[in-house]
Scaffold this active site. Structure first.
Site: not given
Ligand SMILES: *[C@@H]1O[C@H](CO)[C@@H](O)[C@H](O)[C@H]1NC(C)=O
Ligand SMILES: *[C@@H]1O[C@H](CO)[C@@H](O)[C@H](O)[C@H]1NC(C)=O
Ligand SMILES: *[C@@H]1O[C@H](CO)[C@@H](O)[C@H](O)[C@H]1NC(C)=O
Ligand SMILES: *[C@@H]1O[C@H](CO)[C@@H](O)[C@H](O)[C@H]1NC(C)=O
Ligand SMILES: *[C@@H]1O[C@H](CO)[C@@H](O)[C@H](O)[C@H]1NC(C)=O
Ligand SMILES: *[C@@H]1O[C@H](CO)[C@@H](O)[C@H](O)[C@H]1NC(C)=O
Ligand SMILES: *[C@@H]1O[C@H](CO)[C@@H](O)[C@H](O)[C@H]1NC(C)=O
Ligand SMILES: *[C@@H]1O[C@H](CO)[C@@H](O)[C@H](O)[C@H]1NC(C)=O
Ligand SMILES: *[C@@H]1O[C@H](CO)[C@@H](O)[C@H](O)[C@H]1NC(C)=O
Ligand SMILES: *[C@@H]1O[C@H](CO)[C@@H](O)[C@H](O)[C@H]1NC(C)=O
Ligand SMILES: *[C@@H]1O[C@H](CO)[C@@H](O)[C@H](O)[C@H]1NC(C)=O
Ligand SMILES: *[C@@H]1O[C@H](CO)[C@@H](O)[C@H](O)[C@H]1NC(C)=O
Length: 593
Positions: A45, A220
């Site tokens: 991420d 997301e």
């Protein structure tokens, strides 16, 4: 690992070896080529910025239950990255992390942004084992600092009421701050935006649903970029597995309506045979010349998706983004990439933190020294269980046993006494890792050793423990080697064998090495090299190829719920990279560098 191999490591010295590899590799390469991953091992991420004032790139990544959390890496040239600190480095910044339950709970994706001289790190502390629509599951937080180079300056967590995750920040031209985030699917759907006071976390407007993506599951990881009069909203979709992708929409107004790019997805390796899979969760930034670049997470798994112990790593690619046009992100992502000319090094960052791809060798743990910054604990450690250079064993690291073993009570629980486990990330496809133990178990069940660890319910451990000899009526306890593994898939059988008699009073080298891309081997031998080490067990990487995190290797000590209090002492901690596989492994060293 053989005694011969570890002797070689002693004489060569890891620092020299690494310097040689680093400069050797750079010297041979034209500066429009680089290799992925740029930050190897468990670094998912990614979110990165370029800071014009010091012409340095900074990246943050997610850490789940690992502490310290949210590493910040810095680079001048986009290829060599140094760990300069962690945004979450004190337990009191976020006390909730100590009670985090669940293998994939804890710190989810961070967003690193700078505004008017302050750096903001937005992220979500996720509590597991609750319904997705339970607002207490989603704890969105902001850390801030004015100095990325001094980790003690990071603030405590400021909480933002939002029942979702993956928050990121945007400031308009007037300096008003907005947070964009992904709603938890059971509450509402898609990407939402609100005005927020970044100092207090107070939400100043209603949440507005900007976009739901192109139809992939789990829209997301949103980021907003303003460019040439357009607001661009870039998100990830498809889930963080084989169908992961990055898509984008834009609007003339911040609150929409947003129109999707007809050419979505703009970045993906889905439906290819590439070795790097799951490419997505991207971020974009410019270098000093205005050239665009991007990062994403990627998994070295191949489309088979069976063996990926390193988990989600940080990859780089070049980007074309012309005025008024949609950005083009270079893909597929590969181990060898060709790009724009990389930024040249204008200032050396050396001695400002360890390199992301470097091994280590701690011959001893000297008095008054501290543990290296990349050492990872599973949740904030009980500091009293880790003693550097105790008076009776100067130069050794003492591990006091935790009541819980690595599995914990139900496979996920924190336990009030913590879990005594000290580790580092596996950052190479192939490596050797070894530690010398001075541990004389006396009480039933007490155990210390090394582990290949993904989570409390996905790991293999190889320890020393005291047990009665099999096939005797004597209750006398004798040191045994014991290997045990746990996973969501079948694991190799337990191995429990007595330590050879001649080794019992000796210090032992416990080792873990990769046999090849898919298999690991645990072994042990006397530290004085008086006998050849023995291989005890082989374990496939598939047992730790699961979830959102990546492999750690380290040492543990536990009473296994018993009455043991015997400490384990360690020294000669040595992790040495032996090669990265960057394209599909074909069984020969030709595919490795
Ligand atoms: C920027 O920071 C300075 C100094 O902290 C402050 O005086 C100023 O008001 C800030 N400007 C904005 C637009 O927030
Ligand atoms: C929350 O979700 C669960 C299923 O995950 C459902 O049973 C429950 O009714 C939901 N509660 C509310 C208030 O929506
Ligand atoms: C939020 O929405 C409600 C209902 O639509 C409205 O009454 C309220 O004024 C809005 N609040 C803000 C801060 O925009
Ligand atoms: C997103 O999906 C929700 C639920 O299906 C829907 O109500 C909403 O209108 C959608 N939003 C947009 C911007 O399309
Ligand atoms: C990959 O293939 C699946 C199945 O055909 C399809 O649903 C999906 O949209 C494809 N994804 C991409 C990014 O091409
Ligand atoms: C692109 O836009 C920037 C400012 O928006 C301007 O300075 C630049 O000259 C433009 N470039 C081209 C090729 O139009
Ligand atoms: C990336 O750089 C290469 C080499 O200069 C170039 O051919 C390619 O078009 C670039 N890709 C993108 C998407 O900008
Ligand atoms: C590890 O700890 C759990 C919980 O205390 C216990 O149930 C389990 O038996 C332990 N495992 C071993 C191998 O001792
Ligand atoms: C213990 O006894 C069993 C059954 O007699 C035998 O199969 C096994 O090899 C023995 N183990 C050891 C360690 O002697
Ligand atoms: C621990 O000590 C207590 C008290 O001496 C004893 O009752 C118990 O059986 C011991 N537990 C183990 C696992 O040996
Ligand atoms: C890797 O090693 C394991 C265990 O020795 C072996 O079973 C497997 O075939 C090897 N894989 C390759 C690709 O050589
Ligand atoms: C494996 O890959 C390497 C490098 O890509 C190549 O040199 C070698 O010939 C390949 N071996 C086999 C068996 O395909």
């Amino acid at each position: 690992m053989s005694c011969g191999a570890s002797t070689m490591a002693y004489t060569r010295g890891p620092v020299l070896a690494l310097a040689f590899m680093l400069w050797g590799a750079q010297g041979q390469q034209p500066n429009n080529r680089f290799q992925n991953p740029i930050i190897p091992g468990f670094h998912p991420d990614p979110s990165c910025i370029f800071c014009r004032s010091d012409e340095t790139f900074y990246c943050a990544s997610s850490t789940f239950n690992v502490f310290p959390g949210i590493p910040i890496h810095a680079s001048k040239d986009l290829t060599s990255w140094r760990l300069i600190g962690h945004a979450l480095n004190r337990e009191n910044q976020l006390p909730e992390l100590s009670g985090s339950i669940g293998s994939t709970s804890g710190i989810w994706a961070p967003a690193l942004r700078e505004h008017n001289g302050t750096f903001y790190l937005l992220t979500t502390m996720v509590h597991d084992k609750r319904a997705a629509n339970d607002s207490s599951r989603w704890d969105n937080i902001i850390f801030s600092t004015t100095d990325l180079w001094d980790e003690s300056k990071w603030s405590e967590a400021v909480h933002v009421p939002f029942e979702g995750y993956d928050i990121s920040a945007h400031w308009d031209d007037e300096g008003n701050a907005y947070i964009v985030g992904s709603y938890a699917w059971k509450v509402a759907y898609g990407i939402h935006l609100a005005e927020v006071d970044m100092k207090t976390g107070e939400v100043l407007s209603n949440w507005t649903n900007l976009w739901n993506g192109t139809g992939g599951i789990a829209p997301e990881g949103p980021h907003i970029f303003k460019k040439d009069g357009w607001y661009y909203l870039m998100i990830a979709e498809g889930g963080t597995g084989l169908l992961h992708m990055e898509t984008i929409a834009r609007s003339k107004a911040l609150f929409g309506p947003y129109e999707p790019n007809p050419s979505n997805p703009i970045l993906t390796n889905a439906n290819t045979t590439e070795y790097f899979q799951a490419i997505g969760h991207a971020d974009l930034f410019q270098d000093v010349r205005g050239q665009w670049w991007g990062v994403a997470l990627g998994v070295r798994a191949g489309p088979e998706w069976l063996n990926f112990p390193l988990g989600r790593e940080t990859v780089l690619y070049n980007v074309t983004w012309e005025n008024g046009s949609w950005p083009q992100l270079q893909h597929p992502i590969r181990g060898e990439m060709q790009s724009w000319t990389l930024p040249s090094i204008t200032e050396n960052l050396s001695d400002n933190g360890p390199l992301a791809n470097e091994g280590d060798f701690y011959r001893s743990f000297p008095p008054n020294s501290s543990l290296p910054p990349y050492f990872a604990f599973w949740r904030p450690p009980k500091k009293e269980n880790y003693v550097i250079s105790p008076a009776d064993m100067p130069g050794w690291l003492e591990l006091k046993p935790s009541h819980l073993n690595l599995t914990g009570l139900d496979g996920n629980s924190p336990g009030p006494g913590g879990i005594t486990f000290i580790s580092r990330r596996q950052t190479d496809t192939l490596f050797t890792y070894s530690v010398v133990f001075d541990f004389q178990p006396k009480v039933a069940e007490e155990e210390a050793g090394i582990s290949l660890f993904l989570s409390q319910n996905h790991h293999a451990r190889f320890g020393l423990t005291a047990l009665p000899l099999a096939n005797t009526t004597s209750s006398e306890l004798v040191p045994h080697f014991c290997f045990r593994a746990i996973s969501h898939i079948p694991v190799p059988a337990d191995v429990i064998v007595p330590v050879p008699e001649a080794w019992r009073s000796k210090r032992l080298t416990m080792s873990l090495r990769t046999i090849n891309e898919t298999h690991y081997e645990f072994g042990a031998g006397p530290a004085d090299c008086s006998a050849r080490p023995r291989s005890i067990a082989t374990v496939p990487g598939s047992i730790i190829s699961w979830g959102f995190t990546g492999a750690l290797v380290g040492a543990y000590a536990t009473s296994n719920g018993g009455n043991g209090t015997t400490s384990a002492y360690l020294t000669d901690w040595n992790y040495e990279g032996r090669g990265q596989v960057r394209e599909t492994w074909n069984g020969t060293l030709g595919g490795v560098d």
